[in-house]
Design an enzyme around this catalytic site. Structure first.
Site, PDB file in Angstrom:
ATOM      1  N   GLU A   1     120.298  82.107   8.069  1.00 41.32           N
ATOM      2  CA  GLU A   1     120.529  80.700   8.407  1.00 41.32           C
ATOM      3  C   GLU A   1     120.782  79.899   7.139  1.00 41.32           C
ATOM      4  OE1 GLU A   1     117.935  80.606  12.552  1.00 41.32           O
ATOM      5  OE2 GLU A   1     117.260  79.416  10.852  1.00 41.32           O
TER       6      GLU A   1
ATOM      7  N   HIS B   1     120.276  67.896  12.719  1.00 38.19           N
ATOM      8  CA  HIS B   1     120.847  69.231  12.876  1.00 38.19           C
ATOM      9  C   HIS B   1     122.352  69.090  12.990  1.00 38.19           C
ATOM     10  CE1 HIS B   1     121.632  73.268  14.241  1.00 38.19           C
ATOM     11  NE2 HIS B   1     120.341  73.576  14.083  1.00 38.19           N
TER      12      HIS B   1
ATOM     13  N   ARG C   1     120.998  72.026   5.968  1.00 42.96           N
ATOM     14  CA  ARG C   1     121.371  71.169   7.089  1.00 42.96           C
ATOM     15  C   ARG C   1     121.793  69.763   6.655  1.00 42.96           C
ATOM     16  NH1 ARG C   1     116.628  72.847  11.445  1.00 42.96           N
ATOM     17  NH2 ARG C   1     117.471  74.918  11.914  1.00 42.96           N
TER      18      ARG C   1
ATOM     19  N   HIS D   1     116.921  65.808  14.693  1.00 43.27           N
ATOM     20  CA  HIS D   1     116.363  67.104  15.101  1.00 43.27           C
ATOM     21  C   HIS D   1     114.916  67.316  14.684  1.00 43.27           C
ATOM     22  CE1 HIS D   1     116.310  71.327  16.160  1.00 43.27           C
ATOM     23  NE2 HIS D   1     116.051  71.681  14.913  1.00 43.27           N
TER      24      HIS D   1
ATOM     25  N   ARG E   1     114.042  70.123   5.680  1.00 41.89           N
ATOM     26  CA  ARG E   1     113.410  71.394   6.056  1.00 41.89           C
ATOM     27  C   ARG E   1     114.384  72.556   5.974  1.00 41.89           C
ATOM     28  NH1 ARG E   1     113.082  74.246  10.983  1.00 41.89           N
ATOM     29  NH2 ARG E   1     114.023  72.552  12.165  1.00 41.89           N
TER      30      ARG E   1
END
Length: 507
Positions: free
Chosen positions: A116, A236, A283, A344, A379
């Site tokens: 990711e 997000h 992100r 998000h 994050r």
């Protein structure tokens, strides 16, 4: 009058995992979980990606995971906390597996690790694209087998009670209401643990369910707990665009890790202009790049391109995403998927130490509602489930060591609130909620705003809310949730204002 040794507010992964660990450590303690809807309704249930854990010591290492987290956090992480979380990850993973949580493996029986954004290695354990649902299901199954845990669904906690002893605050219990048939009541507790999730419903465009109204932040703030870094709301980058949808359907970060591209109206990839990692940047970078492209094009979305990927393998990894797209007449093999960044994850929250304790004695916070120092400004993908597990563990260890020294206090009355709490469908609240969501969404889209003007607007909404309370002469579920949203919105704007002033002063 009810009493319980430990009161847990919320039923996501953090609260449930903590309850299980505590119940097994201390089977004679009474543990109560209160959740305002069904126990399974949580942000955890919706988590698609998985949990980040170093399991391959040849290709990967703790140090690489630590550095990826620190880099993603933009210089605002607590490095000692990051090290603690990353090093604990394998043990917490083993505990999940011990209660029956299943993660995907390849044909050789080795973990099928996902990649990711922001991660330098494949290290995401997942259960197809419904990892959160798998974890939540197995946690609830385990909870149901432990006799000293009581789960009270449809119980809305309104506030915790904080007293002072020689000037030092300490928590003694909480005011709550059974939403189905009860009046507002008080439950005494030796220890209260907030695990209430985030505040995504502050925004028009979010992946968070309707229950994500920032309750824990508002409750803790009113009790005098320190709230920190609420300006860091993570958007997000890839939610499926549907006009007037709330919440939006999330398309997991793992889809880009699997090889999907982000393209504009001309079907050209553009993220590389902002970061050499392209779609696998963190992100915040990907979301900002998409927002800029949307502003340039004038269209409300860009696209996720999965057409070049192997269809059977794609469906095997992402069945729920594929099936949802098909309900809208979109097929990943033949169609571009419209996407947009949406609110998000709340990176800040109730400030806690390494044991999950707030500045109020006997009041703890775990999961998304807490600010642990792990995430910083942004994050790292799939670190949230890991954080929840580690800090649930930390809280259980600390509470186990001190709870025998804590005594129950006497009941405190709830002055002025004797009417039943009834859920009503108020058009006034719906209108005010949409107005707040539009204002907060516009602010985060532009960051070009008069802070004081927004704060004044929030205060005006509070006055309207109070007027509605006196008009109806009763507290409603909508009133409690919307009051919490206003409280949190003000904190978010004030923290953004403070951040801007701090940055201006540094030049």
């Amino acid at each position: 009058m009810k009493k319980t040794d430990i009161l847990i507010i919320g039923s996501g992964v953090a609260g449930l995992f903590f309850a299980i660990k505590m119940a097994k450590k201390r089977p004679k303690l009474s543990i109560t979980i209160m959740t305002k809807e069904k126990a399974k309704n949580s942000n955890t249930q919706l988590a698609q990606g998985g949990i980040a854990v170093v399991t391959d010591s040849i290709e990967d290492s703790f140090e690489q995971h630590i550095q990826d987290t620190l880099k993603s956090g933009g210089g605002s992480c607590d490095e000692e906390i990051v090290k603690m979380v990353v090093h604990q990850a394998p043990k917490r993973l083993d505990e999940l597996i011990d209660i029956g949580v299943s993660f995907d493996k390849n044909k050789s029986g080795i973990w099928n690790l996902g990649l990711e954004g922001g991660h330098s290695q494949h290290r995401i354990l997942h259960h197809k694209d419904i990892s959160g649902a798998e974890i939540e299901k197995k946690l609830i199954n385990t909870i149901n087998q432990l006799p000293n845990i009581t789960v009270l669904e449809n119980h809305l906690v309104i506030d915790v009670n904080a007293k002072k002893n020689k000037g030092n605050p300490y928590c003694t219990g909480a005011f709550y209401c059974d939403k189905v048939n009860g009046r507002i009541k008080y439950i005494r507790a030796k220890t209260v643990v907030l695990s209430t999730g985030g505040c995504g419903q502050l925004f028009k465009n979010t992946t968070n369910p309707e229950i994500a109204t920032g309750d824990g932040i508002a409750i803790a703030s009113r009790a005098g707990a320190l709230i920190k870094d609420m300006q860091y709301i993570q958007f997000h980058p890839t939610a499926l665009y549907e006009e007037d949808k709330n919440p939006f359907f999330l398309i997991s970060e793992a889809v880009r890790g699997f090889g999907a591209h982000i393209v504009n109206e001309d079907q050209k990839r553009f993220i590389f202009k902002d970061d050499i990692r392209g779609e696998l940047a963190t992100r915040d970078i990907v979301s900002q790049a998409i927002s800029k492209e949307i502003e340039i094009s004038g269209k409300p979305y860009v696209y996720l391109d999965c057409r070049h990927l192997h269809l059977e393998d794609f469906y095997k990894h992402f069945p729920s995403i594929t099936d949802y797209c098909k309900t809208l007449g979109l097929h990943p093999k033949t169609d571009l998927i419209p996407i947009v960044p949406v609110a998000h994850y709340q990176c800040g929250g109730i400030n806690v130490d390494k044991n999950s304790e707030t500045n109020i004695k006997n009041l703890y916070a775990i999961g998304e509602c807490s600010r642990t120092g792990l995430h910083g400004k942004n994050r790292l993908a799939s670190n949230s489930l890991l954080e929840a597990l580690v800090f649930a563990h930390q809280a259980s260890e600390h509470i186990d060591s001190i709870i025998d020294e804590i005594a129950f206090t006497q009941k405190k009355s709830m002055l002025g609130f004797n009417e039943p709490l009834v859920k009503t469908n108020s058009k006034n609240f719906t209108k005010l909620k949409k107005e707040l969501q539009a204002m907060m969404t516009h602010f985060y889209a532009t960051k070009d705003a008069d802070f004081d003007k927004i704060i004044d607007k929030i205060e005006s909404m509070k006055m309207k809310t109070v007027a509605l309370l006196f008009k109806k002469q009763k507290i409603t579920t909508q009133l409690v949730e919307f009051t919490n949203m206003l409280t949190v919105a003000k904190i978010v704007i004030e923290d953004n204002k403070h951040e801007v002033l701090k940055n201006s002063a540094s030049y």
